[in-house]
Design a protein around this motif. Sequence first.
Motif, PDB file in Angstrom:
ATOM      1  N   GLN A 105       0.841  -1.202   0.000  1.00 26.38           N
ATOM      2  CA  GLN A 105       0.000   0.000   0.000  1.00 26.38           C
ATOM      3  C   GLN A 105       0.881   1.259   0.000  1.00 26.38           C
ATOM      4  OE1 GLN A 105      -2.544   0.931   3.432  1.00 26.38           O
ATOM      5  NE2 GLN A 105      -4.283   0.969   2.043  1.00 26.38           N
ATOM      6  N   LYS A 106       1.948   1.229   0.812  1.00 28.71           N
ATOM      7  CA  LYS A 106       2.897   2.356   0.846  1.00 28.71           C
ATOM      8  C   LYS A 106       3.463   2.614  -0.543  1.00 28.71           C
ATOM      9  CE  LYS A 106       4.731   2.378   5.598  1.00 28.71           C
ATOM     10  NZ  LYS A 106       5.591   1.409   6.287  1.00 28.71           N
ATOM     11  N   LEU A 107       3.718   1.525  -1.266  1.00 26.61           N
ATOM     12  CA  LEU A 107       4.303   1.635  -2.617  1.00 26.61           C
ATOM     13  C   LEU A 107       3.258   2.024  -3.658  1.00 26.61           C
ATOM     14  CD1 LEU A 107       6.540  -1.589  -2.529  1.00 26.61           C
ATOM     15  CD2 LEU A 107       7.318   0.792  -2.328  1.00 26.61           C
ATOM     16  N   GLY A 108       1.997   2.111  -3.224  1.00 28.21           N
ATOM     17  CA  GLY A 108       0.950   2.537  -4.145  1.00 28.21           C
ATOM     18  C   GLY A 108       0.372   1.418  -4.997  1.00 28.21           C
ATOM     19  N   THR A 109       0.702   0.167  -4.665  1.00 29.12           N
ATOM     20  CA  THR A 109       0.134  -0.970  -5.407  1.00 29.12           C
ATOM     21  C   THR A 109      -1.349  -1.093  -5.081  1.00 29.12           C
ATOM     22  OG1 THR A 109       2.253  -2.062  -5.057  1.00 29.12           O
ATOM     23  CG2 THR A 109       0.456  -3.412  -5.957  1.00 29.12           C
ATOM     24  N   GLU A 110      -2.197  -1.137  -6.107  1.00 24.94           N
ATOM     25  CA  GLU A 110      -3.642  -1.156  -5.862  1.00 24.94           C
ATOM     26  C   GLU A 110      -4.210  -2.563  -5.824  1.00 24.94           C
ATOM     27  OE1 GLU A 110      -5.576   1.448  -8.598  1.00 24.94           O
ATOM     28  OE2 GLU A 110      -4.678   3.256  -7.719  1.00 24.94           O
TER      29      GLU A 110
END
Lengths: 221, 221
Positions: free
Chosen positions: B33-38
């Motif tokens: 989530q931190k890495l922006g993976t959806e």
Amino acid sequence: MPQEKKGRKKEMPIPKGVVARLPIYFRHLTELQKLGTERLSSAQLGEDLDLTAAQIRSDLSYFGSFGQQGYGYNVSELLKQVQNIIGLDRTYSMVLVGAGNLGKAIGGYEAFREKGFQIKAIFDVDPLLIGNYHTGVIIKPFSELPDYLQKNKTDIGIIATPKEASQEVCQVLAAGGVSSIWNFSPAQLTVPDGVLIEHIHLTDSLLRLVFRINEQRKQFV
Amino acid sequence: MPQEKKGRKKEMPIPKGVVARLPIYFRHLTELQKLGTERLSSAQLGEDLDLTAAQIRSDLSYFGSFGQQGYGYNVSELLKQVQNIIGLDRTYSMVLVGAGNLGKAIGGYEAFREKGFQIKAIFDVDPLLIGNYHTGVIIKPFSELPDYLQKNKTDIGIIATPKEASQEVCQVLAAGGVSSIWNFSPAQLTVPDGVLIEHIHLTDSLLRLVFRINEQRKQFV
């Protein structure tokens, strides 16, 4: 497959589950030996460790150890086998990187020294810590780590730095020929091939506790 | 047995193995989530966590979570479910007993505060520590712990004392109504029925590393 009475066959790899239980056997048998217990049955051992007697016998068979009908297992013999399998029949030289509260706690942990783990040097970047002694070991500047590792064969590198610094520390240790890393930082570290890493995830343990708290609560709802 | 799309059936107990993996899912999904993976597939998640896709799907079914063909799993939704199952949808009040290096390290551990774990008070017997502040919390005399617990509902008691003191601390916490104990001392503590205890065995992790060191060495012999 026939097994030797002493020591296990090199050809017989130990399953993950058994490996995970090795420290538990080690702790419990050490405790029993301290208490002067000379022998115990697989049933008793199972009860103590919350495992079935069959499970115990299966685990111990990997240690090349077999209880005797009506006698059970000899505690000190079994402990010795477990120690040898784990690799506690030799000493390990370690360096500790990070001399903050956590590093100091690790460095002061009696239980390690007793088992043959020797922290030979401590490194930090904090000028206020460098030059001080902790449990008899001087704290050196992190910049001297590569040179130290070149001159001193080191089995295990302990990382007790803040998350941000840990990957760099990991690389310096690996580059210096340290093939085993014990990581206390909450970071997911990437290590070169052939380098072993073991993480201490404090939070995992806390989350398991919290899960159990809530499972218990539900029962009373 | 039919399952709801959201949340899991109360009637469906989560197997030990899945429980043990909850923190791993939590850590990894938080990272994603931190890495922006959806979103991600069970195959990808399995690869990341070194589990089979089937294992992943089976685990997640306990969370009442189902991937969609060609879409996979929604990371933040899945993370939210894992958090709720663990019990991270509320905060926990904690007391810390033992303000030595280890206690200070635990008290200063950012990751806990972020997740809603609040150390409300710290206790020690050392006159040199009592009255000092650590991360904004005052260190009180251990003798005041019973009175404190009577006045302040406390979810979790953390024991970071020397081995010798830990059993007494454990009893005082339990007597004060603390039903969950997180033990960092190397002692095997006995707790009253209904009191949960989770141990941090630093040595276990080190012994697993040492075992792997020796397994690796054998391959090169």
